[in-house]
Design an enzyme around this catalytic site. Structure first.
Site, PDB file in Angstrom:
ATOM      1  N   TYR A 291       0.872  -1.176   0.000  1.00 33.78           N
ATOM      2  CA  TYR A 291       0.000   0.000   0.000  1.00 33.78           C
ATOM      3  C   TYR A 291       0.905   1.220   0.000  1.00 33.78           C
ATOM      4  O   TYR A 291       1.890   1.268   0.754  1.00 33.78           O
ATOM      5  CB  TYR A 291      -0.868  -0.006   1.260  1.00 33.78           C
TER       6      TYR A 291
ATOM      7  N   GLU B 288      -3.253   7.638  -3.984  1.00 32.23           N
ATOM      8  CA  GLU B 288      -3.248   6.415  -3.183  1.00 32.23           C
ATOM      9  C   GLU B 288      -3.205   5.234  -4.148  1.00 32.23           C
ATOM     10  O   GLU B 288      -4.075   5.125  -5.025  1.00 32.23           O
ATOM     11  CB  GLU B 288      -4.512   6.360  -2.319  1.00 32.23           C
TER      12      GLU B 288
END
Lengths: 389, 294
Positions: free
Chosen positions: A109, A196
């Site tokens: 992530y 993101e």
């Protein structure tokens, strides 16, 4: 401005960040054609909505044939998708993204945003993949962060440390650093407020691929990127709020019966709190911007008069250096003259041009109750809304 | 004495010849602020509203001895104007401009590191030292010289609080708007520090709101450095809808009620007196000061 996945990936790929090969489709037939072109291998069909957590809600599906891709697209385009991030009404997708699957060795992530407290750009990373929100909430996953400036010069060692902390294998350290540098450059050059990537996939071949991407651009930097205006599409959200925006008024719809007419964000928030403290319910938040003219403010007031739930207007204005009282007084007169609806207005106007405002109000005929201080005005408005006065 | 500026402060206005710059420079002059120069690139050598105009901040500073700047330039040029003032070693810079890109503010903060400049704003109503000078766009009618320092994130609510303080017989040593944007110059902590060191200031009123963590940083500062003077705090936005941007770019919260409760709790534990409503700030401050005198 929040971008859809395909728009975000298109921008990232301009910065040499690898994304899966894919095609956009607006119908089941187009999805079938896209899937055929991308075969063989696993194919993913992904609903292009502006909210995450799509997988569990059926907004991301793996398919193994063109026919299955068409069926998945048909379902996603037919009705709004409800995910934990969309609210109960869900969001309708106008397109699906059909993508070729990527081989996964590891999932990570990574996000880039702004850290206001440190006035820095913040990199946040974790060993991750989808479901990271839930794992963080459970405490089974912690993220690592790194603050950087608008330039990354001399920070290579820090990026390597970040990579090691999230478990990037040593052989992939160089590729991780290159990916982070490209993401940072994209963030700065695009004037993004958030990028993101989740998951950021490390393939068995040692490459990083952005399998999903959420990109938000800073609306205040639009003047540097006129080319992005076309990506916005139709404005979304509450129609009343959008109309108010066009009239230089920040407006948030609420479900009460007291229509608030206020200048300034802080005074607007304070007014909501006072209405609730006095036992009433605000119909809205209003912050008349300093650029608003009397016609703009009149439009804002008309939006409140259009709302059948509104039983009383509460005008709480402190005329400052930029927004004199008479502008709002004149706006009240214009709004009531043009609108058929009659509700009482409790008015507290003070500060710059207060006397002029009082003279203006005297010339207008509508049910007005003038108050000297704002708490008196709030309690009076609450009484009227509750039918006690 | 007050903080940051006084009657002798020599003010220049960047963007003075524009509509907003002209209007607000006139207001500043009417209040008695010593405006010595304007800066508009390409218009140097002229005079505008009887104030000499220069091409650059450096020239204006050298020629007039200006030691504070008010910036009214539009967002596309705002960061460059701030950096120009920082490079000219302007001691105080007040930025009124709204909607400056956030990355520009990170660049400005990078330029501030190691500089001599104190930056207020952007998206700020500025600095008012009652009876001495007004740098920015603050309402001035209700303010009176006195001993209460006021620091806030919002202009119209500051005007309201100043009015309540004056009605309660409490004048102000200075009011500072730190601005409504997430990345900005001086914060609550810097202002508390200055007010604590200022002999004229007897107490500080802090006006916070939902979003961000600056109120928590202020509480931390009070808890570790000590409450050197009474601090009265008001935090607004408890009943704001969650996850919506409430007018200010920085006023956004996942959970407004929880956000306000955490800030109020931290400030109270650090020794601050909490005003129970926006209408009670004047009264709460008066009561707090009476308690000290007793």
């Amino acid at each position: 401005m929040q971008l859809r996945e395909f728009q975000g990936k298109d921008l990232l790929s301009r910065y040499a960040i690898a994304v899966p090969e894919g095609r956009l489709a607006a119908s089941a037939d187009e999805a079938a054609a896209a899937a055929s072109a991308l075969r063989p291998g696993n194919i993913y069909v992904k609903a292009q909505i502006l909210a995450g957590d799509r997988a569990a809600a059926g907004g991301v599906r793996a398919v193994s044939s063109a026919l299955a891709a068409a069926e998945a697209a048909r379902q996603m385009l037919a009705s709004p998708l409800v995910t934990p991030q969309t609210g109960p009404a869900g969001q309708a997708a106008a397109q699906v993204l059909v993508e070729r699957g990527v081989q996964v060795a590891r999932e990570f992530y990574i996000a880039i945003g702004v850290d206001p407290a440190r006035a820095a750009i913040e990199l946040v990373a974790g060993s991750g993949g989808s479901g990271i929100e839930q794992r963080i909430a459970r405490g089974s996953e912690t993220l690592s962060d790194l603050q950087v400036g608008t330039r990354l010069d001399g920070r290579a060692a820090d990026i390597d440390v970040l990579g090691r902390r999230i478990g990037v294998p040593e052989v992939a350290a160089g590729a991780f650093r290159a990916t982070v540098e490209r993401l940072h450059r994209a963030f700065v050059e695009l004037d993004a407020s958030l990028i993101e990537v989740n998951p950021l996939v490390l393939t068995p071949a040692g490459d990083f691929v952005a399998v999903d991407a959420k990109v938000e651009l800073d609306d205040n930097a639009g003047f540097r990127h006129p080319e992005f205006a076309a990506m916005a599409g139709e404005p979304e959200g509450d129609l009343t709020e959008l109309k108010a925006q066009q009239s230089q008024i920040n407006f948030i719809q609420m479900d009460g019966d007291i229509g608030a007419v206020v200048n300034g964000a802080g005074l607007g928030l304070a007014t909501l709190d006072m209405i609730r403290t006095a036992g009433g319910k605000p119909a809205n938040f209003m912050d008349i911007r300093t650029t608003a003219k009397s016609m703009d403010v009149a439009h804002g007031i008309a939006l409140l008069l259009d709302n059948p739930r509104v039983k009383v207007l509460l005008v709480n204005v402190f005329g400052g250096g930029m927004q004199p009282c008479d502008t709002v007084a004149e706006a009240l007169g214009i709004a009531f003259r043009k609108h058929g609806r009659r509700v009482p207005a409790v008015i507290r106007l003070t500060g710059n041009n207060e006397e002029l405002a009082r003279h203006r109000l005297a010339n207008f005929e509508f049910a007005k109750i003038e108050c000297a201080d704002m708490w008196q005005a709030v309690t009076r408005a609450v009484s009227i809304a509750q039918g006690r006065a | 004495m007050a903080i940051l500026a006084n009657a002798d402060t020599r003010v220049l206005c960047q963007g003075m010849t524009g509509w907003a710059g002209t209007y607000h420079t006139n207001r500043m002059i009417q209040y008695g602020t010593n405006v010595v120069a304007g800066v508009t690139p390409g218009k140097g050598g002229r005079s505008h509203i009887d104030v000499p105009v220069f091409n650059t901040v450096k020239e204006a500073r050298t020629a007039t001895g200006a030691d504070a700047s008010a910036i009214f330039v539009p967002p596309p040029q705002a960061a460059a104007a701030m950096i120009e003032a920082i490079e000219a070693e302007m001691p105080l810079v007040v930025v009124v401009t709204e909607r400056v890109p956030v990355l520009d503010m990170i660049r400005v903060r990078e330029a501030l590191v190691g500089s001599r400049t104190r930056l207020i704003g952007p998206n700020s109503q500025g600095l008012l030292v009652p009876g001495a000078c007004q740098i920015g766009v603050m309402a001035t009618d209700r303010s009176r010289p006195g001993s209460i320092g006021v620091v806030s994130r919002s202009a119209s609510l500051t005007s309201e609080v100043v009015s309540q303080l004056t009605s309660a017989g409490l004048g102000q040593s200075a009011t500072v708007g730190v601005g409504g944007d997430p990345v900005h110059g001086m914060g609550f902590v810097d202002c508390l520090d200055l007010f604590f060191a200022d002999p004229q200031t007897e107490a500080v009123v802090l006006i916070g709101e939902i979003g961000g963590k600056e109120e928590l940083a202020a509480a931390e500062f009070l808890a570790t450095k000590g409450l050197k003077k009474p601090v009265i705090a008001l935090i607004v936005g408890e009943h704001a809808p969650a996850q919506r941007r409430m007018g200010h770019a920085g006023a956004l919260s996942q959970d407004s009620g929880g956000d306000v409760a955490a800030k109020v709790d931290a400030l109270r534990r650090a020794g601050a007196t909490i005003a129970a409503g926006a209408h009670l700030v004047g009264q709460t401050t008066r009561e707090r000061l009476a308690k000290r005198a007793a």
